[in-house]
Enzyme design. Structure first.
Site, PDB file in Angstrom:
ATOM      1  N   ASN A   1       0.801  -1.116  -0.071  1.00  0.00           N
ATOM      2  CA  ASN A   1       0.046   0.148   0.026  1.00  0.00           C
ATOM      3  C   ASN A   1       0.886   1.115   0.115  1.00  0.00           C
ATOM      4  O   ASN A   1       0.650   1.947   0.725  1.00  0.00           O
ATOM      5  CB  ASN A   1      -0.932  -0.152   1.323  1.00  0.00           C
ATOM      6  CG  ASN A   1      -1.828   1.066   1.020  1.00  0.00           C
ATOM      7  OD1 ASN A   1      -2.394   1.593  -0.009  1.00  0.00           O
ATOM      8  ND2 ASN A   1      -2.801   1.337   2.123  1.00  0.00           N
TER       9      ASN A   1
ATOM     10  N   GLU B   1       1.322  -3.155  -4.955  1.00  0.00           N
ATOM     11  CA  GLU B   1       0.811  -1.789  -4.647  1.00  0.00           C
ATOM     12  C   GLU B   1       2.265  -0.891  -4.177  1.00  0.00           C
ATOM     13  O   GLU B   1       2.389  -0.380  -2.964  1.00  0.00           O
ATOM     14  CB  GLU B   1      -0.182  -1.484  -3.814  1.00  0.00           C
ATOM     15  CG  GLU B   1      -1.698  -1.574  -4.187  1.00  0.00           C
ATOM     16  CD  GLU B   1      -2.511  -1.051  -3.333  1.00  0.00           C
ATOM     17  OE1 GLU B   1      -2.951  -0.011  -3.681  1.00  0.00           O
ATOM     18  OE2 GLU B   1      -3.011  -1.659  -2.421  1.00  0.00           O
TER      19      GLU B   1
ATOM     20  N   ASP C   1      -1.761 -10.098  -3.881  1.00  0.00           N
ATOM     21  CA  ASP C   1      -3.175  -9.701  -3.478  1.00  0.00           C
ATOM     22  C   ASP C   1      -4.214 -10.190  -4.544  1.00  0.00           C
ATOM     23  O   ASP C   1      -4.138  -9.148  -5.575  1.00  0.00           O
ATOM     24  CB  ASP C   1      -3.173  -8.038  -3.183  1.00  0.00           C
ATOM     25  CG  ASP C   1      -4.349  -7.686  -2.546  1.00  0.00           C
ATOM     26  OD1 ASP C   1      -5.178  -8.385  -2.517  1.00  0.00           O
ATOM     27  OD2 ASP C   1      -4.438  -6.477  -2.364  1.00  0.00           O
TER      28      ASP C   1
ATOM     29  N   HIS D   1      -2.067  -4.525   4.616  1.00  0.00           N
ATOM     30  CA  HIS D   1      -1.825  -5.689   4.708  1.00  0.00           C
ATOM     31  C   HIS D   1      -0.645  -6.353   5.484  1.00  0.00           C
ATOM     32  O   HIS D   1       0.126  -5.420   6.053  1.00  0.00           O
ATOM     33  CB  HIS D   1      -1.299  -6.337   3.379  1.00  0.00           C
ATOM     34  CG  HIS D   1      -2.507  -5.944   2.163  1.00  0.00           C
ATOM     35  ND1 HIS D   1      -3.253  -6.934   1.393  1.00  0.00           N
ATOM     36  CD2 HIS D   1      -3.138  -4.632   1.752  1.00  0.00           C
ATOM     37  CE1 HIS D   1      -4.193  -6.378   0.714  1.00  0.00           C
ATOM     38  NE2 HIS D   1      -4.112  -5.083   1.142  1.00  0.00           N
TER      39      HIS D   1
END
Length: 256
Positions: free
Chosen positions: A9, A35, A149, A248
């Site tokens: 992220n 990400e 993911d 995560h």
């Protein structure tokens, strides 16, 4: 061999939260990141270049600071693949495959549909297009570890609030059936579920409320392996949720 999958992220954000300090202590052979939310030129500081690792990135071309995947490996890959042949998908930087002899390790970031009907429709199109690719990988004769993911839970054991999420992206019946077909139909093996048949651990928590503190999570980060690697699965672990590098948690799998 230790392989880790981690949705950062934002890799720059994860670095400020101590991710690479943790990474240096884990004896990791391959790290697959999703990400990254950065362009490669923004990841040149020493913190992003741990000693002894080769780095490969696939950045989003269509939107800066979005999506993006990476692979860190101790051994230099023989080949690196970044494109699957559908520009709408490829331009978002969602796939990176590193090949080592007959082994392929993939960092994969499947889209989320949580922002609305348009992205959910795109997610369904990606699922339909990607399933034959996955089947082709199984038929290729190569060994595959597909880390990432997947933005889908599979069973009730993979999400805390099962009933209340049946109409939410990531837990829709069509999505779960698609993932189930990859596992029971095509023959992919969910490394976590093979090693933890009764496990109820999660890899993602909403940033709303106290979801992480209460462990109200979803298991949407997987390592799916081709059948030939199933017997090489030794152990796995999800990084303790108290270590907040991202929304995560890193997912670790050890292979014989």
């Amino acid at each position: 061999m230790r392989i880790v999958s981690f949705n950062a992220n934002g890799l720059r954000s994860a670095a400020t939260k101590g991710f690479f300090d943790w990474f240096a202590e884990q004896d990791i052979d391959l790290l697959c990141v999703q990400e990254t939310k950065a362009q490669t030129e923004q990841l040149q500081d020493q913190v992003f270049c741990p000693s002894g690792y080769h780095r490969h990135f696939h950045d989003a071309r269509c939107r800066r600071g979005y999506s993006g995947v990476a692979v860190y490996s101790r051994q230099a890959p023989d080949e690196v693949c970044r494109e699957l042949g559908w520009e709408e998908f490829d331009c978002e930087g969602r796939y990176l495959e590193a090949r080592f002899g007959s082994l392929s390790v993939v960092s994969l970031y499947l889209p989320s549909g949580s922002s609305g009907d348009e992205r959910q429709g795109y997610k369904f199109r990606v699922m339909e297009w990607f399933a034959p690719i996955l089947e082709g990988w199984l038929r290729s004769g190569r060994d595959y570890v597909v880390c990432g993911d997947w933005n889908i839970v599979h069973t009730e054991k993979d999400i805390r609030n099962w009933k209340s999420n049946q109409k939410n992206s990531g837990c829709l019946p069509e999505e779960r059936a698609w993932l189930g077909e990859l596992l029971s139909g095509q023959g992919w093996v969910d490394a976590y579920r093979r090693l933890r048949p009764d496990g109820e651990d999660y890899t993602w928590w909403s940033q709303r409320g106290a979801a992480r503190a209460k462990d109200v999570g979803w298991r949407i980060d997987y390592q799916l392996v081709s059948p030939g690697l199933a017997e090489r699965l030794r152990d796995c672990a999800i990084c303790p949720r108290e270590l907040r590098f991202s929304d995560h948690a890193p997912f670790i799998v050890d292979y014989r």
